[in-house]
Design an enzyme around this catalytic site. Structure first.
Site, PDB file in Angstrom:
ATOM      1  N   ARG A 246       0.847  -1.187   0.000  1.00  0.00           N
ATOM      2  CA  ARG A 246       0.000   0.000   0.000  1.00  0.00           C
ATOM      3  C   ARG A 246       0.884   1.239   0.000  1.00  0.00           C
ATOM      4  NH1 ARG A 246      -3.458  -2.624  -1.690  1.00  0.00           N
ATOM      5  NH2 ARG A 246      -5.551  -3.015  -0.891  1.00  0.00           N
ATOM      6  N   GLU A 275      -2.934   7.619  -4.275  1.00  0.00           N
ATOM      7  CA  GLU A 275      -3.368   6.964  -5.497  1.00  0.00           C
ATOM      8  C   GLU A 275      -4.720   7.531  -5.956  1.00  0.00           C
ATOM      9  OE1 GLU A 275      -2.113   2.797  -5.156  1.00  0.00           O
ATOM     10  OE2 GLU A 275      -3.883   2.332  -6.359  1.00  0.00           O
ATOM     11  N   HIS A 293      -0.642   0.029 -10.179  1.00  0.00           N
ATOM     12  CA  HIS A 293      -1.288  -0.924  -9.262  1.00  0.00           C
ATOM     13  C   HIS A 293      -1.735  -2.203  -9.995  1.00  0.00           C
ATOM     14  CE1 HIS A 293      -3.453  -1.029  -5.112  1.00  0.00           C
ATOM     15  NE2 HIS A 293      -3.119  -2.257  -5.491  1.00  0.00           N
TER      16      HIS A 293
HETATM   17  C1  DGY Z   1      -5.404  -5.920  -3.089  1.00  0.00           C
HETATM   18  O1  DGY Z   1      -6.125  -6.888  -3.376  1.00  0.00           O
HETATM   19  O2  DGY Z   1      -5.349  -5.459  -1.939  1.00  0.00           O
HETATM   20  C2  DGY Z   1      -4.572  -5.340  -4.185  1.00  0.00           C
HETATM   21  O3  DGY Z   1      -3.956  -4.190  -3.840  1.00  0.00           O
HETATM   22  C3  DGY Z   1      -5.373  -5.167  -5.452  1.00  0.00           C
HETATM   23  O4  DGY Z   1      -5.509  -6.409  -5.983  1.00  0.00           O
END
Ligand code: DGY
Length: 332
Positions: A246, A275, A293
């Site tokens: 993240r 983001e 992402h």
């Molecule tokens: C998640 O699933 O948390 C990813 O960041 C997106 O697939």
């Protein structure tokens, strides 16, 4: 559950899922699908369309908080998040209202580990930079000192956060002859450490000894800006940082400064602090590889994620226990 009862349930799906997952919703309930522009559903529209729904199928781009739960109303039974991460959901708030929260773990582990490795190799061997260089159409000729990266083989990989995805990244290190160290507040069992050939170490050791650090911690108050100016100063000047977890785990302005000043060699990012905005200073640097992402972005994985999210949603609206429930306390 009878067909007629099922079809009286209604759900909001905040963005079209892959076709197979959309088909799995057919006949299960009345579906209100946001089909606006590719950006996330505007907040006002989300609040309006959530009203009266039994379930919400949300993406990581939607903030699920008290305001949204109020707007949805007391008949809301489940928030099925289409992601393994659920930092966009106020889970305690959902639990206190008896609203189930689900995520999509496991199905994206291997795809995300593959992408972390794509970034690791791209950074260590300057792959994206090389591609950008050729596209600039500048004249070039092979040279002994041209665009040198570092050997990967035999180096030290540091895994920050060694849950499912961190472990899958570590498992892939064998072929590169790497020594793998990890830091996680929860230490793996000896058996798992042995199987993966990984060694636990304090965070400071991870910073000081790793040639590559791959980040796999969830976003929590204690991991926000875990990688900031202080951490970069403790890393090797030849080190690479890769973040597929993240964005806010990395302090982006501090990272840009560390990359500019040569405090670390390179970075690979798949996720961003604000983001979809990218820190302007990063866009001008050649020693950072940026992806939009894409961690779980394969056809197989997004299909599995979509099907799991839909399965959770349909279970939640019909009073069954969803497969991947985050807050079992909400059932009490
Ligand atoms: C998640 O699933 O948390 C990813 O960041 C997106 O697939």
């Amino acid at each position: 559950m009878s067909e007629s009862l099922l079809s009286t349930r209604s759900v909001l799906v905040t963005r079209a899922l892959v076709p197979e997952a959309m088909r799995a919703l057919d006949g299960g309930c009345a579906v209100d699908l946001y089909q606006g522009p590719p950006e996330a559903i505007p907040r006002e529209e989300l609040l309006r369309r959530a009203a009266g729904k039994d379930g919400l199928l949300t993406l990581l781009t939607e903030r699920v908080d008290a305001e949204l739960l109020d707007a949805a109303g007391p008949q809301l039974k489940i928030v099925a998040n289409h992601a393994v991460g659920f930092d966009n959901v106020d889970v305690p708030e959902c639990t206190s209202r008896g609203v189930l929260v689900t995520n999509t773990p496991d199905v994206l582990t291997e795809a995300t580990a593959d992408l972390a490795w794509s970034l690791i190799l791209a950074c260590v061997r300057r792959v994206a930079e090389g591609d950008r260089f050729l596209r600039s159409r500048r004249p070039w000729i092979w040279g002994p000192s041209m665009m040198l990266g570092y050997d990967m083989y035999g180096k030290t990989l540091g895994v920050a956060g060694c849950g499912r995805i961190g472990q899958a990244v570590a498992r892939r290190a064998t072929g590169f002859g790497l020594r793998v160290i990890y830091h996680d507040p929860v230490r793996l069992s000896e058996a798992v450490e042995r199987e993966l050939n990984v060694t636990w170490c304090p965070f400071e050791t991870l910073l000081a000894e790793s040639d590559v650090i791959s980040v796999h911690t969830p976003l929590l108050p204690q991991t926000r800006h875990l990688f900031g100016a202080d951490a970069f100063r403790q890393m090797k000047p030849t080190a690479v940082l890769v973040n597929t977890a993240r964005g806010p785990i990395v302090d982006e302005p501090a990272l840009a400064e560390a990359l500019r000043a040569g405090e670390i060699f390179a970075a690979g990012l798949d996720v961003y602090e604000r983001e979809p905005q990218i820190e302007e200073a990063l866009l001008d640097l050649d020693n950072v590889t940026l992806l939009p992402h894409l961690g779980s972005a394969t056809i197989e994985t997004r299909t599995a994620m979509g099907l799991l999210a839909v399965d959770n949603l349909l279970a939640g609206i019909t009073g069954k226990r969803p497969r991947t429930l985050v807050n079992p306390d909400a059932l009490r």
